[in-house]
Motif scaffolding. Sequence first.
Motif, PDB file in Angstrom:
ATOM      1  N   TYR A  98       0.810  -1.129   0.169  1.00  0.00           N
ATOM      2  CA  TYR A  98      -0.023   0.056   0.076  1.00  0.00           C
ATOM      3  C   TYR A  98       0.863   1.446  -0.035  1.00  0.00           C
ATOM      4  O   TYR A  98       0.848   2.052   1.044  1.00  0.00           O
ATOM      5  N   SER A  99       1.787   1.414  -1.001  1.00  0.00           N
ATOM      6  CA  SER A  99       2.490   2.383  -1.434  1.00  0.00           C
ATOM      7  C   SER A  99       2.924   2.428  -2.599  1.00  0.00           C
ATOM      8  O   SER A  99       2.491   1.627  -3.411  1.00  0.00           O
ATOM      9  N   CYS A 100       3.621   3.808  -3.015  1.00  0.00           N
ATOM     10  CA  CYS A 100       3.872   3.984  -4.515  1.00  0.00           C
ATOM     11  C   CYS A 100       4.776   2.795  -5.010  1.00  0.00           C
ATOM     12  O   CYS A 100       5.664   2.482  -4.428  1.00  0.00           O
ATOM     13  N   ALA A 101       4.470   2.288  -6.126  1.00  0.00           N
ATOM     14  CA  ALA A 101       5.283   1.291  -6.959  1.00  0.00           C
ATOM     15  C   ALA A 101       6.254   2.053  -7.655  1.00  0.00           C
ATOM     16  O   ALA A 101       6.160   3.207  -7.743  1.00  0.00           O
ATOM     17  N   TYR A 102       7.042   1.297  -8.379  1.00  0.00           N
ATOM     18  CA  TYR A 102       8.483   1.986  -9.067  1.00  0.00           C
ATOM     19  C   TYR A 102       8.000   1.068 -10.328  1.00  0.00           C
ATOM     20  O   TYR A 102       8.503   0.013 -10.635  1.00  0.00           O
ATOM     21  N   SER A 111      12.189  11.674  -6.310  1.00  0.00           N
ATOM     22  CA  SER A 111      10.762  11.868  -6.566  1.00  0.00           C
ATOM     23  C   SER A 111      10.190  10.952  -7.187  1.00  0.00           C
ATOM     24  O   SER A 111      10.779  10.593  -8.209  1.00  0.00           O
ATOM     25  N   LEU A 112       9.172  10.256  -6.706  1.00  0.00           N
ATOM     26  CA  LEU A 112       8.561   9.115  -7.422  1.00  0.00           C
ATOM     27  C   LEU A 112       7.129   9.652  -7.752  1.00  0.00           C
ATOM     28  O   LEU A 112       6.205   8.926  -7.947  1.00  0.00           O
ATOM     29  N   ARG A 113       6.930  10.935  -8.172  1.00  0.00           N
ATOM     30  CA  ARG A 113       5.359  11.492  -8.446  1.00  0.00           C
ATOM     31  C   ARG A 113       4.856  10.748  -9.340  1.00  0.00           C
ATOM     32  O   ARG A 113       3.540  10.436  -9.137  1.00  0.00           O
ATOM     33  N   GLU A 114       5.205  10.704 -10.261  1.00  0.00           N
ATOM     34  CA  GLU A 114       4.529  10.097 -11.450  1.00  0.00           C
ATOM     35  C   GLU A 114       4.292   8.616 -11.468  1.00  0.00           C
ATOM     36  O   GLU A 114       3.409   7.995 -11.833  1.00  0.00           O
ATOM     37  N   HIS A 115       5.260   8.078 -10.552  1.00  0.00           N
ATOM     38  CA  HIS A 115       5.202   6.444 -10.467  1.00  0.00           C
ATOM     39  C   HIS A 115       3.801   6.146  -9.430  1.00  0.00           C
ATOM     40  O   HIS A 115       3.097   5.486  -9.581  1.00  0.00           O
ATOM     41  N   TYR A 116       3.659   7.290  -8.406  1.00  0.00           N
ATOM     42  CA  TYR A 116       2.280   7.099  -7.597  1.00  0.00           C
ATOM     43  C   TYR A 116       1.158   7.342  -8.210  1.00  0.00           C
ATOM     44  O   TYR A 116       0.157   6.604  -8.295  1.00  0.00           O
ATOM     45  N   ALA A 117       1.034   8.231  -9.276  1.00  0.00           N
ATOM     46  CA  ALA A 117       0.036   8.424 -10.048  1.00  0.00           C
ATOM     47  C   ALA A 117      -0.295   7.248 -10.933  1.00  0.00           C
ATOM     48  O   ALA A 117      -1.537   6.910 -10.787  1.00  0.00           O
ATOM     49  N   ARG A 118       0.528   6.524 -11.243  1.00  0.00           N
ATOM     50  CA  ARG A 118       0.205   5.189 -12.219  1.00  0.00           C
ATOM     51  C   ARG A 118      -0.265   4.152 -11.307  1.00  0.00           C
ATOM     52  O   ARG A 118      -1.122   3.406 -11.415  1.00  0.00           O
ATOM     53  N   ALA A 172      -0.947  16.359 -11.433  1.00  0.00           N
ATOM     54  CA  ALA A 172      -1.059  17.839 -11.519  1.00  0.00           C
ATOM     55  C   ALA A 172       0.090  18.452 -10.875  1.00  0.00           C
ATOM     56  O   ALA A 172       0.261  19.775 -10.806  1.00  0.00           O
ATOM     57  N   GLY A 173       0.672  17.705 -10.033  1.00  0.00           N
ATOM     58  CA  GLY A 173       1.839  18.413  -9.325  1.00  0.00           C
ATOM     59  C   GLY A 173       1.394  19.046  -7.895  1.00  0.00           C
ATOM     60  O   GLY A 173       2.134  19.697  -7.146  1.00  0.00           O
ATOM     61  N   ARG A 174       0.122  18.700  -7.579  1.00  0.00           N
ATOM     62  CA  ARG A 174      -0.392  19.375  -6.294  1.00  0.00           C
ATOM     63  C   ARG A 174       0.312  18.659  -4.998  1.00  0.00           C
ATOM     64  O   ARG A 174       0.462  19.131  -4.051  1.00  0.00           O
ATOM     65  N   ILE A 175       0.521  17.262  -5.176  1.00  0.00           N
ATOM     66  CA  ILE A 175       1.269  16.566  -3.916  1.00  0.00           C
ATOM     67  C   ILE A 175       2.347  15.716  -4.709  1.00  0.00           C
ATOM     68  O   ILE A 175       2.349  15.553  -6.053  1.00  0.00           O
ATOM     69  N   SER A 176       3.260  15.344  -4.001  1.00  0.00           N
ATOM     70  CA  SER A 176       4.373  14.600  -4.565  1.00  0.00           C
ATOM     71  C   SER A 176       4.784  13.389  -3.562  1.00  0.00           C
ATOM     72  O   SER A 176       4.069  13.183  -2.627  1.00  0.00           O
ATOM     73  N   VAL A 177       5.864  12.516  -3.822  1.00  0.00           N
ATOM     74  CA  VAL A 177       6.226  11.541  -3.058  1.00  0.00           C
ATOM     75  C   VAL A 177       7.656  11.483  -3.075  1.00  0.00           C
ATOM     76  O   VAL A 177       8.143  11.327  -4.214  1.00  0.00           O
ATOM     77  N   HIS A 178       8.344  11.435  -2.000  1.00  0.00           N
ATOM     78  CA  HIS A 178       9.948  11.172  -2.094  1.00  0.00           C
ATOM     79  C   HIS A 178      10.564  10.058  -1.490  1.00  0.00           C
ATOM     80  O   HIS A 178       9.865   9.991  -0.180  1.00  0.00           O
ATOM     81  N   GLN A 179      11.546   9.484  -1.997  1.00  0.00           N
ATOM     82  CA  GLN A 179      12.272   8.804  -1.102  1.00  0.00           C
ATOM     83  C   GLN A 179      13.662   9.437  -0.585  1.00  0.00           C
ATOM     84  O   GLN A 179      14.306   9.931  -1.377  1.00  0.00           O
ATOM     85  N   VAL A 180      13.840   9.747   0.676  1.00  0.00           N
ATOM     86  CA  VAL A 180      14.869  10.366   1.398  1.00  0.00           C
ATOM     87  C   VAL A 180      15.665   9.179   1.897  1.00  0.00           C
ATOM     88  O   VAL A 180      15.251   8.735   2.908  1.00  0.00           O
ATOM     89  N   VAL A 181      17.074   9.287   1.630  1.00  0.00           N
ATOM     90  CA  VAL A 181      18.036   8.364   2.305  1.00  0.00           C
ATOM     91  C   VAL A 181      18.805   9.091   3.172  1.00  0.00           C
ATOM     92  O   VAL A 181      19.485  10.167   2.605  1.00  0.00           O
ATOM     93  N   ALA A 182      19.110   8.748   4.136  1.00  0.00           N
ATOM     94  CA  ALA A 182      19.925   9.620   5.349  1.00  0.00           C
ATOM     95  C   ALA A 182      20.748   8.634   5.941  1.00  0.00           C
ATOM     96  O   ALA A 182      20.379   7.374   6.176  1.00  0.00           O
ATOM     97  N   VAL A 183      22.144   8.893   6.592  1.00  0.00           N
ATOM     98  CA  VAL A 183      22.686   8.216   7.411  1.00  0.00           C
ATOM     99  C   VAL A 183      22.933   8.806   8.635  1.00  0.00           C
ATOM    100  O   VAL A 183      22.878   9.761   8.857  1.00  0.00           O
TER     101      VAL A 183
END
Length: 445
Positions: free
Chosen positions: A175-179, A361-368, A409-420
């Motif tokens: 239940y999250s954005c596919a790639y 950013s995986l914005r377009e991936h989440y729309a699909r 439409a770009g009103r919302i997005s989704v990001h993977q942020v990797v931190a160490v």
Amino acid sequence: MTDIAPILAPLVRRLLGGALPFALEAWDGSRVEPDEPVGARAATAGDRRPITVVVRSPDALRRILYAPGELGLARAHIAGEIDVDGDIFDLLAVRDVLGGSSDHVRVGPRLTDAAAIARTMREVGALGPPLPPPPEEARARGRRHSRRRDSTAVRHHYDVGNEFYRLVLGEAMTYSCAYWAPGVDSLEAAQAAKHELVCRKLGLTPGMRVLDIGCGWGSFVIHAAKHHGARALGVTLSPEQAARARQRVADEGLEDRVEIRVQDYRDLDEPEFPAIASVGMFEHVGEGQADTYAAAVTRLLAPGGRLLNHAISRANPDDTAGVDDRSFIGRYVFPDAALYEVGQVVTTLQRAGLEVRDVESLREHYARTLRAWVANLQDGWDEAQRLAGPARARTWRLYMAGSAVGFEAGRISVHQVVAVRPQAGGESGFPTTRDWLAEPVTGRV
């Protein structure tokens, strides 16, 4: 009696602030054709029937009068008093036709429309006292973001029924954005590709311990153990999710490598993990709680360890993070949720002592992905209503389709942020180039 639809049409035009972009049908069977049809269906319709908004009961007007804004409309739709005949995406296109790409397009009536609504109600004989909200509406109680209230909010969204989610999400049960990597054309393969991408970014190796905060039905921890030999702990606040996740782990023969718990991430007391994944969970942390979350994941992360935070994000950094308690999403989908702008996420993690090394950013991936879920729901519509009830099915269709349009439409997005978490002396242990992603990520399952 005079036909109802022609009486309602002027009110709808006023509420929309323009022409009537869909056909309008009333409870007496009367109908008004659209002034200016919009959406993909209208562009190619020919002589096909346009999308129709059906007002099935005068109670819909009472909902709208007593709950101005989108909440009244949402209540009427969820109660079955307003329905859509046609492509839900065509109806949602009305928003962009009326207001372009603005985040501030008015949805539903304002308080200043109350007199016009009341006059129309009187004319069609619909006056009456307020109606109780549909039982599916969440009304969270207790101190906001206490462990008890957070658990209740999560269960409201996820304990809808495992079989309902299997119908919507498909066999991937993710239940999250596919790639949607090159060559990946199925939802299941795209979700597997997302799990593989997360594993690569975390640098998983055989025997490495990985924590999955908000593990859902266990898909990521199963992938990490099965394909990378990791030893995984997944935590969720949903007992229904945990039960299905444990069964899936057992079916894969991974009980010696994967543990699933019903536990709040704030209560974890474990040796530090070299890898932590948080995929689609940060949205539930809530407004004003990001620093608490960042401190907790930093405490759980070993020096040199990596965190991958995958979360829906606001496009506008000036918007508040919290989801409006009087919105459709706030009452019916994600109570007490919050969406942070990605720059705020980066700042919060670094304030906690982590070093952000990669943002994607995986914005377009989440729309699909969302369009695939809506297609699954539509294909199994009768079964979805049987499993979760008509109100829940309508809720999930509206929320997922609306979210797909928002991502497009770009009103919302989704990001993977990797931190160490830096080691002594400032060593990050993170690759200095992106060669670690040189090999194409595929949807192996």
